[in-house]
Design a protein around this motif. Structure first.
Motif, PDB file in Angstrom:
ATOM      1  N   GLY A   1       0.823  -1.205   0.000  1.00 49.87           N
ATOM      2  CA  GLY A   1       0.000   0.000   0.000  1.00 49.87           C
ATOM      3  C   GLY A   1       0.854   1.250   0.000  1.00 49.87           C
ATOM      4  N   GLY A   2       0.288   2.343   0.422  1.00 52.72           N
ATOM      5  CA  GLY A   2       1.007   3.608   0.405  1.00 52.72           C
ATOM      6  C   GLY A   2       0.485   4.519  -0.682  1.00 52.72           C
ATOM      7  N   ARG A   3       0.952   5.763  -0.623  1.00 51.87           N
ATOM      8  CA  ARG A   3       0.451   6.760  -1.577  1.00 51.87           C
ATOM      9  C   ARG A   3       1.590   7.470  -2.295  1.00 51.87           C
ATOM     10  NH1 ARG A   3      -4.512   9.730   1.755  1.00 51.87           N
ATOM     11  NH2 ARG A   3      -5.730   7.814   2.151  1.00 51.87           N
TER      12      ARG A   3
ATOM     13  N   THR B   1       3.754   4.237  -6.502  1.00 54.28           N
ATOM     14  CA  THR B   1       2.585   3.406  -6.210  1.00 54.28           C
ATOM     15  C   THR B   1       1.364   3.909  -6.968  1.00 54.28           C
ATOM     16  OG1 THR B   1       3.475   2.983  -4.000  1.00 54.28           O
ATOM     17  CG2 THR B   1       1.158   2.458  -4.367  1.00 54.28           C
ATOM     18  N   LYS B   2       1.189   5.213  -7.007  1.00 51.59           N
ATOM     19  CA  LYS B   2       0.044   5.789  -7.722  1.00 51.59           C
ATOM     20  C   LYS B   2       0.107   5.463  -9.209  1.00 51.59           C
ATOM     21  CE  LYS B   2      -0.801   9.651  -4.547  1.00 51.59           C
ATOM     22  NZ  LYS B   2      -0.795  11.126  -4.374  1.00 51.59           N
TER      23      LYS B   2
ATOM     24  N   ARG C   1      -0.766   1.830  -9.818  1.00 57.56           N
ATOM     25  CA  ARG C   1      -2.230   1.633  -9.757  1.00 57.56           C
ATOM     26  C   ARG C   1      -2.878   2.051 -11.069  1.00 57.56           C
ATOM     27  NH1 ARG C   1      -2.123   3.818  -4.148  1.00 57.56           N
ATOM     28  NH2 ARG C   1      -2.201   2.027  -2.739  1.00 57.56           N
TER      29      ARG C   1
END
Length: 398
Positions: free
Chosen positions: A362-364, A368-369, A372
């Motif tokens: 997870g994480g932002r 990571t964005k 996604r």
């Protein structure tokens, strides 16, 4: 309840199988293999059979014939052959419905492993028969095959592959499989912190079997992702050919919603075969001159062949304008747009070293964005047809 039957003339083998099954075994009287399958089917007193073990010593052709007849009469039964002629019998045995071949001198633990897998396969087949699971000929149910490729190594291709697969598995649990097709130096197992019991070498063996057999060679990741890990050493992978890869991908596509393939760098024979069975191609390279130029050559080759003209997804990794290249420079060199820029980030090597993909933890963060966004490209868009063509189209294309 005894659901395993043994036919052998060897008292030593009978004792080994007895020990491996902890006595849960129905053995025919010691002697030659029966002439008909009826003796095998009646050995459990009318109880359904899961596994039949046939000692093929001195009677290989007859053992194969019995296996073929059992497959026709009782398709859920798993047949294990005992023979020291594995290399000579393997292909013929597979096409005659034999699940596995074990050596006559196999240890009790080896027999336990083979018979345990056989029971598992028989149970899967029985469940499929009861529930009416779709067969491999259901073309309309074919999964989406996504191959991740790169012109050279060291560009983060496996990082992209594992994160894409984990992200898809979160969206569709138990419906995604990741294949490590970097035949000699694949590192998917490390990237996912897995210690697989079976590898790609094992998975290509049951090509003559149904998908139920293949599923027993998959490794389940904690995210609900199924994985076929690469061979433990390069020498083990020497026997994997193009036909093996084609059969494997088609079997997987018939059973899974998404099949993610982590290919070897460049355009190896195995990568080209994977492309022939691919719906979408994710092209990954690093943000440097050699990487971008290499990707341009690969894109030009695919364009000349008319492949993936509308199903390419271009990912530039380690994006950092301070290194002297801008996004505009990359687009200009490639002659096309870039779908995703993955910025240089300290979080990525930490993730790789821990074996925990960013989309798992997870994480932002910015990487990571972007990852996604890559997953969203496949969960929110229709599947394209596979870009198959004559194999000779590859000649001279490298």
């Amino acid at each position: 309840m005894t659901r395993t039957v043994l036919a052998t003339a060897s008292a030593a083998l009978a004792q080994q199988v007895y020990d491996a099954t902890r006595g849960d075994l129905a053995a025919l009287p010691l002697g030659p293999l029966p002439q008909e399958t009826s003796a095998l089917l009646a050995a459990t007193g009318g109880e359904p059979l899961d596994v039949v073990v046939l000692d093929a010593a001195g009677a290989a052709e007859h053992a194969l014939a019995l296996a073929a007849h059992l497959g026709q009469e009782c398709p859920t039964i798993a047949v294990v052959l005992v023979s020291d002629e594995w290399a000579d019998l393997a292909r013929t045995a597979l096409t005659n419905g034999v699940l596995d071949i074990v050596r006559p001198d196999a240890s009790v633990p080896e027999l336990e492993l083979a018979l345990g897998r056989a029971r598992h396969v028989a149970q899967l087949r029985a469940h499929a028969a009861l529930t009416g699971a779709p067969g491999n000929d259901a073309a309309s149910n074919r999964g989406r095959v996504i191959s991740v490729a790169s012109p050279k190594g060291g560009v983060g291709k496996t990082t992209v592959s594992t994160n894409l697969a984990v992200g898809l598995a979160k969206a569709a649990p138990q419906s995604v499989v990741l294949v490590d097709l970097d035949i000699q130096f694949g590192d998917v197992a490390h990237a996912l912190n897995l210690t697989p019991e079976y590898t790609l070498v094992d998975a290509v063996r049951p090509a003559g079997h149904d998908a139920m057999v293949l599923k027993t060679y998959l490794t389940l990741h904690e995210t609900g992702l199924y994985v076929i890990c690469g061979a433990e050493n390069p020498a083990e992978a020497d026997g994997i050919n193009a036909e093996d890869v084609a059969n494997l991908l088609e079997l997987l596509a018939a059973e899974f919603r998404y099949v993610v393939v982590d290919t070897a760098p460049g355009m190896s024979e195995h990568t080209l075969v994977a492309m022939d069975h691919t719906n979408d191609l994710v092209m990954v390279t690093s943000m440097d001159v050699p990487g971008v130029r290499g990707l341009r050559k690969e894109l030009d080759t695919l364009t000349d062949l008319g492949m993936f003209t509308d199903a390419r997804h271009i990912v530039i990794n380690f994006a950092d304008p301070s290194r002297g290249l801008s996004a505009a420079d990359v687009r200009g060199t490639l002659g096309t747009d870039v779908d995703l820029l993955l910025p240089l980030s300290k979080a990525v090597p930490v993730s790789v070293n821990q074996g925990v993909p960013l989309l798992q933890s997870g994480g932002r963060g910015p990487v990571t964005k972007q990852l996604r966004r890559l997953v969203d490209r496949f969960t929110s868009s229709p599947v394209a047809e596979t870009r198959t063509g004559p194999r000779r189209s590859w000649v001279g294309a490298r």
